[in-house]
Design an enzyme around this catalytic site. Structure first.
Site, mmCIF file in Angstrom:
data_model
loop_
_atom_site.group_PDB
_atom_site.id
_atom_site.type_symbol
_atom_site.label_atom_id
_atom_site.label_comp_id
_atom_site.label_asym_id
_atom_site.label_seq_id
_atom_site.Cartn_x
_atom_site.Cartn_y
_atom_site.Cartn_z
ATOM 1 N N HIS A 189 0.868 -1.170 0.000
ATOM 2 C CA HIS A 189 0.000 0.000 0.000
ATOM 3 C C HIS A 189 0.910 1.227 0.000
ATOM 4 O O HIS A 189 1.715 1.411 0.919
ATOM 5 C CB HIS A 189 -0.920 0.000 1.219
ATOM 6 N N GLU A 214 1.695 3.430 3.052
ATOM 7 C CA GLU A 214 2.172 2.769 4.269
ATOM 8 C C GLU A 214 3.682 2.599 4.116
ATOM 9 O O GLU A 214 4.150 1.667 3.466
ATOM 10 C CB GLU A 214 1.441 1.440 4.472
ATOM 11 N N HIS A 247 3.348 -3.756 6.427
ATOM 12 C CA HIS A 247 2.274 -2.777 6.240
ATOM 13 C C HIS A 247 2.307 -1.739 7.359
ATOM 14 O O HIS A 247 3.195 -1.734 8.201
ATOM 15 C CB HIS A 247 0.915 -3.481 6.225
ATOM 16 N N GLU A 263 2.067 -5.379 10.633
ATOM 17 C CA GLU A 263 1.608 -3.999 10.712
ATOM 18 C C GLU A 263 2.556 -3.271 11.661
ATOM 19 O O GLU A 263 2.629 -3.598 12.846
ATOM 20 C CB GLU A 263 0.173 -3.943 11.232
#
Length: 449
Positions: free
Chosen positions: A88, A91, A220, A309
């Site tokens: 993404h 990110e 991410h 994440e």
């Protein structure tokens, strides 16, 4: 002052008191990223190779830096590992951390840092700092910090790349068989051709299936957690724990990363809706998605992938970047070590001694197989315990069962287990091969439609 600011300030003080020369506290656009990779490659040509596996919609290279004493090719018996970031485009923490990592590996190897020398000697490590360079450029042009939570997330054609992989989960849910998709990777690779996926997705899918990767992580941002398969629930519920056949090892893999990151280890999430435990979560239990990359790795190849994440803020200010290197440096190395655990070995033709490729390594009680590479070598990640293993290959008799005791994971602790296979007259016919290919292609097309 919110909790995020307090965390940043306290960790910045720790970074300032450290004698480390890493990381660079700045964001890198595409040109700067390319320059860092080329400079590092030139500086460490003895252990690196720099390649592009494809181009983005707008023509930017999808760079991959490989670290190994044999960086240009697979060495039999050496596990293949990869990190992918910036899927993404907005990110960016993973992107910058990987830029730091390639420089750190290069410098520390030449300093004689035993940990890094041993790692690069025993694992072939692939690093892709940006899978979505077009989205990054769009996000980076936005003024101020933190930047918009959505703009730049998708690629230049407005596709979310982490919803763009062939949705093999639907087949696995319907059949209850996670081996049906991966029992011959050549079928899967051919079936994907012609499907309307984005150039970034297609390039990465072919890369995944062309190299015998053992382990991977997709970096991410937007939360702080290690997320493991399956990412999609079978019952259609938004939040429903959907464990895969290798749930036990995926829990271990996620914990290995989380435990190495002090912020993640205690994370319950950045949102009130999160319900994490020790900084880990099953993907579908968090929220269900289809067409994700981590499940594609598991269902279409040998590779076990989790999603990391790395930060509550997707595109944080440059001054905070040293914090994320400090938090993730040890975790990234600890996670790579996981690729050297479990069981490994070679499969040979009993009569000639030739390697046997594309043979299924079957672990009793785990309904998922991995396949031997072109040189007959295999790696199979497993938690500690006793296992019964056998091998099946086209043109060979089903092997005898061998038992093996797997120890707790520590660096380079994989137990070696080799097999000698006896030939048989039974072979798959060309028609059977073609029928299988057509079935897979039909299912993929129906999913896309």
């Amino acid at each position: 002052m919110n909790i995020w600011c307090l965390i940043v300030i306290s960790l910045l003080k720790a970074v300032e008191s450290s004698d480390t020369t890493f990381p660079l506290n700045r964001h890198h656009d595409y040109e700067e990223l390319t320059q860092v990779l080329r400079t590092t490659n030139a500086k460490c040509k003895d252990i690196t190779s720099l390649t592009s596996i494809g181009r983005s919609v707008e023509g930017r290279e999808l760079w991959v830096m490989v670290f190994s004493i044999n960086s240009t090719h697979h060495t039999p018996g050496v596990p293949e590992f990869k990190y992918v970031a910036n899927m993404h485009g907005n990110e960016v923490v993973g992107r910058e951390v990987l830029i730091d990592l390639v420089q750190y590996f290069c410098d520390e190897y030449h300093k004689g840092n035993k940990t890094i020398v041993d790692l690069i000697t025993n694992v072939r490590i692939h690093i892709m700092p940006s899978m979505n360079p077009d989205g990054y450029e769009k996000a980076a042009k936005l003024p101020g910090y933190p930047k918009d939570y959505v703009r730049g997330r998708k690629n230049a054609a407005n596709y979310d790349l982490n919803r763009n992989f062939p949705d093999f989960d639907k087949i696995a849910c319907r059949t209850g068989d996670s081996n049906r998709l991966a029992y011959n990777r050549a079928y899967v690779s051919e079936a994907v051709r012609g499907i309307k996926i984005q150039p970034e997705t297609e390039a990465v899918a072919e890369w995944i299936m062309s190299i015998p990767f053992v382990l991977s992580a997709n970096l991410h941002g937007g939360d702080v957690v290690a997320n493991y398969p399956f990412d999609e629930s079978c019952d259609g519920e938004l939040r429903h724990y959907q464990g895969c056949p290798d749930d036990a090892i995926f829990r271990q893999l996620s914990s290995a990363y989380s435990n190495g990151n002090s912020q993640m280890a205690g994370s319950t999430g950045c949102s009130q809706d999160d319900d994490f435990h020790d900084g880990t979560t099953n993907g579908a239990a968090w929220y269900s998605i289809g067409g994700g990359m981590q499940d594609f790795n598991y269902l279409a190849s040998n590779c076990f992938e989790i999603t990391i994440e790395m930060s509550c803020v997707k595109f944080p200010p440059a001054y905070s970047l040293p914090v994320f290197w400090q938090l993730n440096q040890n975790a990234m190395i600890d996670y790579i070590y996981q690729s050297t655990c479990g069981v490994k070995g070679f499969l040979y033709d009993a009569a000639s001694g030739a390697p046997v490729p594309d043979a299924a390594v079957i672990v009793e009680g785990i309904h998922h197989v991995v396949y031997s590479a072109a040189d007959g070598d295999y790696w199979r990640l497993l938690v500690a315990g006793n296992y019964a293993i056998r091998v099946q290959a086209q043109g060979y008799e089903l092997s005898e069962i061998k038992t093996v005791q797997i120890p707790e994971c520590r660096p380079y602790s994989a137990v070696e287990l080799n097999f000698n296979l006896k030939k048989t007259n039974r072979r798959e016919t060309a028609k059977e091969t073609d029928d299988t290919l057509q079935r897979l292609r039909s299912v993929l097309l129906s999913i896309q439609q």
